[in-house]
Motif scaffolding. Structure first.
Motif, PDB file in Angstrom:
ATOM      1  N   ALA A 160     -49.601 -27.058 -36.787  1.00 28.79           N
ATOM      2  CA  ALA A 160     -49.920 -26.274 -38.744  1.00 28.79           C
ATOM      3  C   ALA A 160     -49.021 -27.978 -39.115  1.00 28.79           C
ATOM      4  CB  ALA A 160     -49.171 -24.837 -38.715  1.00 28.79           C
ATOM      5  N   ASN A 211     -55.230 -32.269 -44.540  1.00 28.62           N
ATOM      6  CA  ASN A 211     -55.514 -31.149 -44.848  1.00 28.62           C
ATOM      7  C   ASN A 211     -54.128 -29.995 -45.173  1.00 28.62           C
ATOM      8  OD1 ASN A 211     -58.422 -30.188 -43.692  1.00 28.62           O
ATOM      9  ND2 ASN A 211     -57.729 -31.818 -42.008  1.00 28.62           N
ATOM     10  N   PRO A 224     -51.523 -27.235 -44.946  1.00 26.02           N
ATOM     11  CA  PRO A 224     -51.514 -25.336 -44.370  1.00 26.02           C
ATOM     12  C   PRO A 224     -50.430 -25.066 -45.687  1.00 26.02           C
ATOM     13  CG  PRO A 224     -50.194 -26.735 -42.874  1.00 26.02           C
ATOM     14  CD  PRO A 224     -51.195 -27.997 -43.799  1.00 26.02           C
ATOM     15  N   ASN A 225     -50.652 -23.775 -45.716  1.00 31.41           N
ATOM     16  CA  ASN A 225     -49.568 -23.210 -46.509  1.00 31.41           C
ATOM     17  C   ASN A 225     -48.921 -22.365 -45.196  1.00 31.41           C
ATOM     18  OD1 ASN A 225     -48.418 -21.857 -49.169  1.00 31.41           O
ATOM     19  ND2 ASN A 225     -48.110 -20.200 -47.890  1.00 31.41           N
ATOM     20  N   GLU A 226     -47.574 -23.110 -45.008  1.00 31.53           N
ATOM     21  CA  GLU A 226     -46.873 -22.119 -44.458  1.00 31.53           C
ATOM     22  C   GLU A 226     -45.247 -21.231 -44.454  1.00 31.53           C
ATOM     23  OE1 GLU A 226     -45.195 -26.027 -42.215  1.00 31.53           O
ATOM     24  OE2 GLU A 226     -46.543 -26.062 -40.881  1.00 31.53           O
ATOM     25  N   LEU A 266     -52.311 -22.397 -52.978  1.00 32.30           N
ATOM     26  CA  LEU A 266     -52.373 -21.435 -51.673  1.00 32.30           C
ATOM     27  C   LEU A 266     -51.643 -20.742 -50.977  1.00 32.30           C
ATOM     28  CD1 LEU A 266     -53.068 -24.765 -49.621  1.00 32.30           C
ATOM     29  CD2 LEU A 266     -54.558 -23.395 -50.673  1.00 32.30           C
ATOM     30  N   TYR A 321     -55.417 -22.963 -45.893  1.00 30.27           N
ATOM     31  CA  TYR A 321     -55.487 -24.047 -46.460  1.00 30.27           C
ATOM     32  C   TYR A 321     -56.217 -24.618 -47.303  1.00 30.27           C
ATOM     33  CZ  TYR A 321     -59.522 -25.817 -43.494  1.00 30.27           C
ATOM     34  OH  TYR A 321     -60.840 -25.972 -43.682  1.00 30.27           O
ATOM     35  N   GLN A 322     -56.408 -26.491 -48.146  1.00 34.87           N
ATOM     36  CA  GLN A 322     -57.117 -27.207 -48.625  1.00 34.87           C
ATOM     37  C   GLN A 322     -57.032 -28.213 -47.894  1.00 34.87           C
ATOM     38  OE1 GLN A 322     -59.268 -27.162 -50.478  1.00 34.87           O
ATOM     39  NE2 GLN A 322     -58.981 -25.300 -51.967  1.00 34.87           N
ATOM     40  N   GLN A 368     -45.338 -31.303 -50.031  1.00 36.95           N
ATOM     41  CA  GLN A 368     -45.147 -30.213 -50.592  1.00 36.95           C
ATOM     42  C   GLN A 368     -44.097 -29.551 -51.288  1.00 36.95           C
ATOM     43  OE1 GLN A 368     -46.850 -28.497 -46.852  1.00 36.95           O
ATOM     44  NE2 GLN A 368     -48.475 -26.752 -48.069  1.00 36.95           N
TER      45      GLN A 368
END
Length: 244
Positions: free
Chosen positions: A31, A51, A53-55, A122, A127-128, A150
């Motif tokens: 991720a 890609n 993802p929000n972590e 997000l 994710y976007q 990010q």
């Protein structure tokens, strides 16, 4: 339900659960912000998909900034619109002039910034995907590194800028990257030549001849079997007649 069948069902359920755990672990381990090109051929154009993802368990992702290479700059950069996100292509002076496709380039796109409106930030488990069309790609064998940053609603910024080293474990925040390959034209020229028309015709003729031979063999076998069956039938009829 018998004992054997119940035991089989339990075994399958356990296997499925184990597979789910492994898949979840693999997803968590991978991720991070990554890039996937649809074409890596040198001197060509490619669509790059990032890609993201929000972590964070508490904050939302509000912005993504991708830094474009300046030693092998892209002279063309286009952004695919994403609902609820604005995109800005930043153009700047290069550290030093670079020759691209025979032309000297001193200014090129240096970064792309996507910013979300409040409704499209997000959240957890989201994710976007962000896409760029870029070109031209550098010479074959070049690693194109696209460092990213990010930003979260709590003000924290995660920088995906660590470069991977050959034979070393993947860093905690690897920079998105890919390696270019031979240009599509060169790859096509190097591909094995297709069989000649003569060879194809000869192969087809040989196949046809083989089919004909097998047809004759099978036909003869059919005649032999038919004659044998007829002989058996006649002999049977004579035996019945003699017995009366």
């Amino acid at each position: 339900m018998n004992t054997s069948f119940r035991r089989t069902l339990k075994t399958l359920a356990a296997a499925a659960a184990a597979a789910g755990i492994v898949a979840a672990g693999a997803t968590a381990a991978s991720a991070h912000v990554s890039v996937t090109p649809d074409d890596t051929g040198a001197d060509g154009y490619s669509h790059l998909t990032f890609n993201v993802p929000n972590e964070s368990p508490t904050a939302k992702t509000t912005k993504l900034e991708v830094t474009l290479p300046t030693d092998t700059p892209f002279t063309s950069v286009s952004v695919k619109p994403v609902e609820g996100w604005t995109a800005q292509v930043v153009t700047g002076e290069l550290p030093k002039p670079v020759t691209v496709s025979g032309s000297t380039v001193t200014k090129a796109p240096t970064s792309v910034v996507w910013t979300a409106d409040e409704a499209h930030q997000l959240g957890q488990n989201q994710y976007q995907a962000f896409s760029l069309s870029v070109g031209r790609l550098p010479a074959a064998g070049t690693r194109v590194t696209l460092k990213a940053a990010q930003t979260y609603t709590d003000g924290s910024v995660v920088k995906w800028d660590e470069e991977s080293a050959e034979g070393q474990p993947e860093p905690k925040h690897p920079a998105p990257s890919f390696v270019t390959t031979a240009d599509d034209g060169a790859a096509a020229a190097a591909a094995p030549a297709s069989p000649s028309a003569e060879a194809v015709t000869r192969t087809a003729q040989e196949s046809s001849d083989a089919t004909s031979v097998w047809g004759v063999v099978l036909g003869a076998a059919g005649l032999v079997l038919g004659a044998a069956a007829l002989g058996v039938a006649v002999a049977g009829r004579r035996t019945r007649t003699a017995g009366k």
